[in-house]
Design a protein around this motif. Structure first.
Motif, PDB file in Angstrom:
ATOM      1  N   ALA A  20       0.860  -1.183   0.000  1.00 56.89           N
ATOM      2  CA  ALA A  20       0.000   0.000   0.000  1.00 56.89           C
ATOM      3  C   ALA A  20       0.896   1.232   0.000  1.00 56.89           C
ATOM      4  O   ALA A  20       1.738   1.391   0.879  1.00 56.89           O
ATOM      5  N   MET A  21       0.738   2.090  -1.008  1.00 54.59           N
ATOM      6  CA  MET A  21       1.532   3.314  -1.142  1.00 54.59           C
ATOM      7  C   MET A  21       0.620   4.499  -0.854  1.00 54.59           C
ATOM      8  O   MET A  21      -0.444   4.631  -1.472  1.00 54.59           O
ATOM      9  N   VAL A  22       1.032   5.370   0.063  1.00 58.06           N
ATOM     10  CA  VAL A  22       0.229   6.521   0.456  1.00 58.06           C
ATOM     11  C   VAL A  22       1.019   7.787   0.155  1.00 58.06           C
ATOM     12  O   VAL A  22       2.145   7.957   0.627  1.00 58.06           O
ATOM     13  N   THR A  23       0.453   8.676  -0.645  1.00 61.49           N
ATOM     14  CA  THR A  23       1.175   9.882  -1.060  1.00 61.49           C
ATOM     15  C   THR A  23       0.195  11.018  -1.312  1.00 61.49           C
ATOM     16  O   THR A  23      -0.934  10.798  -1.755  1.00 61.49           O
ATOM     17  N   GLU A  24       0.645  12.243  -1.036  1.00 66.58           N
ATOM     18  CA  GLU A  24      -0.184  13.424  -1.297  1.00 66.58           C
ATOM     19  C   GLU A  24      -0.049  13.897  -2.752  1.00 66.58           C
ATOM     20  O   GLU A  24      -0.825  14.739  -3.190  1.00 66.58           O
ATOM     21  N   THR A  25       0.944  13.394  -3.489  1.00 72.36           N
ATOM     22  CA  THR A  25       1.162  13.838  -4.861  1.00 72.36           C
ATOM     23  C   THR A  25       1.556  12.655  -5.730  1.00 72.36           C
ATOM     24  O   THR A  25       2.263  11.746  -5.286  1.00 72.36           O
ATOM     25  N   PHE A  26       1.078  12.684  -6.968  1.00 71.00           N
ATOM     26  CA  PHE A  26       1.340  11.574  -7.889  1.00 71.00           C
ATOM     27  C   PHE A  26       1.089  12.069  -9.316  1.00 71.00           C
ATOM     28  O   PHE A  26       0.282  12.983  -9.528  1.00 71.00           O
ATOM     29  N   PRO A  27       1.777  11.494 -10.314  1.00 74.40           N
ATOM     30  CA  PRO A  27       1.524  11.902 -11.699  1.00 74.40           C
ATOM     31  C   PRO A  27       0.034  11.775 -12.031  1.00 74.40           C
ATOM     32  O   PRO A  27      -0.633  10.889 -11.495  1.00 74.40           O
ATOM     33  N   PRO A  28      -0.495  12.677 -12.871  1.00 73.36           N
ATOM     34  CA  PRO A  28       0.225  13.605 -13.760  1.00 73.36           C
ATOM     35  C   PRO A  28       0.700  14.908 -13.127  1.00 73.36           C
ATOM     36  O   PRO A  28       1.151  15.792 -13.846  1.00 73.36           O
ATOM     37  N   ALA A  75      -8.657  10.187  -1.614  1.00 71.75           N
ATOM     38  CA  ALA A  75      -9.077  11.006  -0.479  1.00 71.75           C
ATOM     39  C   ALA A  75      -9.508  12.380  -0.978  1.00 71.75           C
ATOM     40  O   ALA A  75      -9.208  12.773  -2.109  1.00 71.75           O
ATOM     41  N   VAL A  76     -10.197  13.115  -0.144  1.00 67.52           N
ATOM     42  CA  VAL A  76     -10.516  14.502  -0.458  1.00 67.52           C
ATOM     43  C   VAL A  76      -9.220  15.300  -0.464  1.00 67.52           C
ATOM     44  O   VAL A  76      -8.392  15.173   0.445  1.00 67.52           O
ATOM     45  N   GLY A  77      -9.021  16.093  -1.518  1.00 65.29           N
ATOM     46  CA  GLY A  77      -7.811  16.894  -1.629  1.00 65.29           C
ATOM     47  C   GLY A  77      -8.078  18.363  -1.348  1.00 65.29           C
ATOM     48  O   GLY A  77      -9.078  18.921  -1.808  1.00 65.29           O
ATOM     49  N   VAL A  78      -7.202  19.000  -0.586  1.00 66.65           N
ATOM     50  CA  VAL A  78      -7.324  20.414  -0.235  1.00 66.65           C
ATOM     51  C   VAL A  78      -6.107  21.145  -0.796  1.00 66.65           C
ATOM     52  O   VAL A  78      -4.971  20.702  -0.580  1.00 66.65           O
ATOM     53  N   LEU A  86      -1.183  21.643  -6.444  1.00 66.58           N
ATOM     54  CA  LEU A  86      -0.857  20.574  -5.509  1.00 66.58           C
ATOM     55  C   LEU A  86      -1.835  20.589  -4.341  1.00 66.58           C
ATOM     56  O   LEU A  86      -2.324  21.634  -3.937  1.00 66.58           O
ATOM     57  N   ARG A  87      -2.087  19.388  -3.787  1.00 62.97           N
ATOM     58  CA  ARG A  87      -3.054  19.254  -2.711  1.00 62.97           C
ATOM     59  C   ARG A  87      -2.496  18.372  -1.615  1.00 62.97           C
ATOM     60  O   ARG A  87      -1.622  17.560  -1.860  1.00 62.97           O
ATOM     61  N   PHE A  88      -3.045  18.539  -0.414  1.00 64.31           N
ATOM     62  CA  PHE A  88      -2.801  17.528   0.611  1.00 64.31           C
ATOM     63  C   PHE A  88      -4.109  16.797   0.852  1.00 64.31           C
ATOM     64  O   PHE A  88      -5.198  17.329   0.638  1.00 64.31           O
ATOM     65  N   GLY A  89      -3.993  15.549   1.255  1.00 69.68           N
ATOM     66  CA  GLY A  89      -5.174  14.720   1.425  1.00 69.68           C
ATOM     67  C   GLY A  89      -5.669  14.743   2.864  1.00 69.68           C
ATOM     68  O   GLY A  89      -4.878  14.732   3.807  1.00 69.68           O
ATOM     69  N   LEU A  90      -6.984  14.763   3.025  1.00 73.65           N
ATOM     70  CA  LEU A  90      -7.567  14.683   4.357  1.00 73.65           C
ATOM     71  C   LEU A  90      -7.459  13.245   4.874  1.00 73.65           C
ATOM     72  O   LEU A  90      -7.361  12.300   4.095  1.00 73.65           O
ATOM     73  N   PRO A  91      -7.490  13.062   6.191  1.00 71.83           N
ATOM     74  CA  PRO A  91      -7.317  11.717   6.759  1.00 71.83           C
ATOM     75  C   PRO A  91      -8.359  10.724   6.248  1.00 71.83           C
ATOM     76  O   PRO A  91      -9.512  11.081   6.002  1.00 71.83           O
ATOM     77  N   THR A 112       4.523  10.851   2.053  1.00 71.45           N
ATOM     78  CA  THR A 112       4.409  12.257   2.429  1.00 71.45           C
ATOM     79  C   THR A 112       3.836  12.363   3.832  1.00 71.45           C
ATOM     80  O   THR A 112       3.133  11.471   4.305  1.00 71.45           O
ATOM     81  N   GLU A 113       4.110  13.502   4.475  1.00 68.29           N
ATOM     82  CA  GLU A 113       3.855  13.615   5.907  1.00 68.29           C
ATOM     83  C   GLU A 113       2.597  14.400   6.260  1.00 68.29           C
ATOM     84  O   GLU A 113       2.432  14.837   7.399  1.00 68.29           O
ATOM     85  N   GLY A 114       1.681  14.602   5.305  1.00 62.93           N
ATOM     86  CA  GLY A 114       0.473  15.364   5.568  1.00 62.93           C
ATOM     87  C   GLY A 114      -0.562  14.575   6.358  1.00 62.93           C
ATOM     88  O   GLY A 114      -0.302  13.462   6.836  1.00 62.93           O
ATOM     89  N   PRO A 115      -1.776  15.124   6.487  1.00 61.31           N
ATOM     90  CA  PRO A 115      -2.826  14.454   7.255  1.00 61.31           C
ATOM     91  C   PRO A 115      -3.151  13.058   6.741  1.00 61.31           C
ATOM     92  O   PRO A 115      -3.416  12.147   7.534  1.00 61.31           O
ATOM     93  N   LEU A 116      -3.143  12.878   5.432  1.00 66.07           N
ATOM     94  CA  LEU A 116      -3.419  11.555   4.867  1.00 66.07           C
ATOM     95  C   LEU A 116      -2.333  10.571   5.269  1.00 66.07           C
ATOM     96  O   LEU A 116      -2.621   9.443   5.709  1.00 66.07           O
ATOM     97  N   GLY A 117      -1.084  10.967   5.137  1.00 67.48           N
ATOM     98  CA  GLY A 117       0.015  10.093   5.523  1.00 67.48           C
ATOM     99  C   GLY A 117       0.016   9.777   7.000  1.00 67.48           C
ATOM    100  O   GLY A 117       0.256   8.627   7.405  1.00 67.48           O
ATOM    101  N   ARG A 118      -0.290  10.771   7.824  1.00 66.35           N
ATOM    102  CA  ARG A 118      -0.318  10.547   9.268  1.00 66.35           C
ATOM    103  C   ARG A 118      -1.400   9.536   9.644  1.00 66.35           C
ATOM    104  O   ARG A 118      -1.170   8.660  10.481  1.00 66.35           O
TER     105      ARG A 118
END
Length: 409
Positions: A20-28, A75-78, A86-91, A112-118
């Protein structure tokens, strides 16, 4: 801290992993982290593993993809202030816990260390899943460039706590492993980045593109490829170019990239050619059509553009840090300046502009220097680290037996 590739044991029989890979950013999306994560996922899939990708939704039309070995959860992106596009993902704690309880991955990797990653790290701990992380961005160093320098220490403390909750933190250079180790980071693993030498190739040089830049047959194209943001130290590139222009009035500054600082840079640099965001073969043609490459950033954890320029046979001038400090031999395959010494950087830029034979020699050596830095080797090392961590996790008291079955001795 473990920096020795040889310390990762090789297994007689390679199992198929569910990662399972969790990231706030990904291509494109176009940035170094997204590119690296895209390569990582492609490498795992090519080696027969299965990947679940957890990331923020990138727009209204963005829908999760699914194939036999690849599944996306969105996830929902903000939007990130100051970083358009660019966005960070909500938990996603509840969804992840339900999904991973029913379909447990062999390993969770949080990039990435944002809310989604945490939230992903927290769920992995609850379910007793092995979890690793990557350190891609010096967010604590960025704070002073955005007028919030008072946040540097709180951000640095958060990052250390975040990564020390994982079984391993991947860093791209040995220098960064040493620096973070001295700050109290544990379980650091050096996982370098590669370059596609078939894509970034000097044979893609384009005279028509150079004419678009306003260059004559013998003009000097000074190339910068970067996100246009305050932390990239781009005013130094302008100072260096002004020094070059005093020697070579026919020189032209070509800036490839986009970002929040573009408007102010365009006002300050009216004679610069702003090429905007480029990717794929188009980006490769821009590299190959340049004559020298300036990289003034001091905030990089790596700097993928360094390898891409070198692979394109461009002589690179950079500070002695990140990828440049590890890959470039000063005077042999590029030029390096002492970090923070602007006068030294500018003097080296003048030297490159004044000596065509030096540019040719350094460019050819740079192309050869990156030949061993192949993505396939990086993917092999990543796979070995994952296998080692899964096997080690299975031996801890109270862990599920299925890990032992997946990774046999």
């Amino acid at each position: 801290m473990n920096q020795d590739d040889n310390s990762i044991p090789r297994l007689a029989r390679k199992p198929r992993l569910r990662v399972a890979m969790v990231t706030e950013t990904f291509p494109p999306e176009i940035n170094g982290v997204a590119m690296t994560l895209g390569r990582m996922v492609d490498g795992l899939l090519a080696r027969g593993h299965s990947v679940q990708l957890v990331r923020p939704r990138q727009g209204p039309a963005d829908i999760p993809r699914q194939t036999e070995n690849f599944l996306e959860m969105l996830a929902v992106g903000v939007p990130i202030p100051g970083y358009d596009g660019l966005r960070f993902g909500l938990p996603l704690g509840g969804r992840l816990q339900q999904h991973w309880s029913d379909n447990p991955p062999d390993l969770v990797h949080v990039a990435t260390e944002g809310p989604l990653g945490r939230s992903a790290v927290t769920v992995a701990h609850k379910l007793k899943l092995p979890v690793t992380s990557s350190f891609h961005t010096n967010f604590d160093h960025y704070s002073r460039h955005y007028g919030i320098g008072w946040l540097k220490q709180p951000v640095a403390s958060y990052l250390k706590r975040f990564h020390n909750r994982t079984a391993a933190t991947f860093v791209p250079t040995a220098e960064m492993a040493r620096d973070l180790g001295q700050q109290g980071y544990a379980n650091l693993q050096v996982l370098a980045r590669g370059v596609d030498r078939q894509l970034f190739h000097p044979g893609r040089r384009s005279q028509s593109l150079r004419r678009e830049w306003g260059l004559g047959p013998d003009g000097l194209a000074v190339l910068v490829v970067s996100r246009l943001a305050p932390e990239k130290n781009l005013p130094l590139a302008l100072k260096a170019f002004q020094a070059i222009r005093a020697l070579r009035p026919d020189a032209r500054l070509i800036l490839v990239g986009d970002g929040p600082a573009r408007k102010s840079l365009a006002q300050a640099w009216p004679e610069t050619h702003f090429a905007g965001m480029r990717s794929g073969e188009d980006l490769a043609a821009h590299y190959a059509s340049g004559d020298l490459f300036l990289f003034p950033s001091l905030t990089e954890t790596f700097g993928n553009v360094t390898l891409e320029a070198m692979s394109s046979a461009l002589p690179v001038l950079a500070y002695r840090c990140a990828a440049a400090g590890e890959v470039i031999e000063d005077g042999g395959s590029g030029l390096l300046a002492t970090p923070g010494n602007e006068a030294e950087f500018i003097a080296a830029a003048r030297r490159l502009a004044a000596e065509p034979e030096l540019r040719e020699r350094l460019g050819a050596a740079a192309r050869e220097r990156v030949a061993p830095i192949d993505w396939e080797r990086i993917h092999e090392h990543l796979e070995a680290i994952f296998l080692h961590i899964i096997r080690r996790h299975a031996r801890l008291p109270g862990q599920e037996n299925h890990f032992l079955q997946i990774v046999p001795d």
